[in-house]
Design a protein around this motif. Structure first.
Motif: not given
Ligand SMILES: Cc1cc2nc3c(=O)[nH]c(=O)nc-3n(C[C@H](O)[C@H](O)[C@H](O)COP(=O)(O)O)c2cc1C
Length: 187
Positions: A1-5, A24-33, A66-72, A180-182
């Motif tokens: 799971x990718x976490x974006x803030x 965008x929350x509804x467009x990121x795809x299944x494996x992304x929050x 931010x620390x808890x995220x994989x990308x901002x 890209x984050x992945x």
């Protein structure tokens, strides 16, 4: 799971930039929050306040997110052809103390998008972010670019994104950022 803030640079309840992040929350795809942060509660930067009391709680909390995220993802409005003071002020707080800059800004990809009711879709404020992010050595994902003009006509009264072109472009943008984050996480 990718976490974006996603951080919205507008405090306004009816903010187009916050609404873009919501869409965008509804467009990121299944494996992304995609989680959304706002800048409510962050005071004006004051070095005296910092030396007497340390970082305000709202700043500490945003740093932790931010620390808890994989990308901002920064959703920036444009004021007078530049970065709104509210947003720049928050980034200035986040750059304190300087020893934390590498951890806050250097360890995950950053991306910028923005929406405005005018015809240029935040082109100048997005440009104004470049020297700021370079100074903080943030790894900016610049493959995708998303300027959202005429934001006053792309949402319905409940804040739902109703413009299909913007929906497609926004989906491509956030999915590209997530991919890209992945990639970065795999390295
Ligand atoms: C002080 C001020 C300056 C503004 N300057 C610009 C500008 O330079 N370019 C632009 O596209 N919109 C400008 N606007 C309009 C904003 O894009 C608009 O208020 C927008 O809704 C702000 O983003 P938000 O909806 O996320 O709050 C300005 C608005 C304010 C209040």
């Amino acid at each position: 799971m990718i976490h974006i803030l996603g951080i919205s640079g507008s405090l306004r309840q009816g903010s187009f930039n916050t609404a873009v992040l919501r869409a965008a929350q509804g467009l990121v795809g299944a494996e992304v929050k995609l989680e959304i942060a706002t800048l409510h509660g962050i005071p004006l930067y004051d070095a005296d306040l910092e030396s007497q009391q340390g970082l305000p709680q709202a700043v500490t909390e945003l740093k932790a997110r931010i620390y808890a995220s994989d990308g901002v993802l920064l959703a920036t409005p444009e004021y007078n052809n530049g970065i709104p003071g509210v947003f720049k002020n928050a980034i200035d707080w986040l750059s304190r103390p300087p020893e934390d800059i590498a951890k806050v800004f250097g360890q995950r990809p950053y991306a910028v998008l923005g929406a405005s009711p005018g015809n240029f879709g935040t082109i100048l404020s997005q440009g104004a972010w470049l020297p700021v992010l370079r100074t903080l050595r943030a790894p900016l994902w610049s493959t995708g670019r998303l300027l959202i003009p005429r934001a006053g006509s792309i949402f319905d009264e409940s804040g739902q994104l109703i413009d299909e072109t913007v929906r497609k472009n926004l989906g491509n943008f956030v999915q590209g950022f997530a991919a890209h984050i992945a990639d970065v996480k795999k390295r």
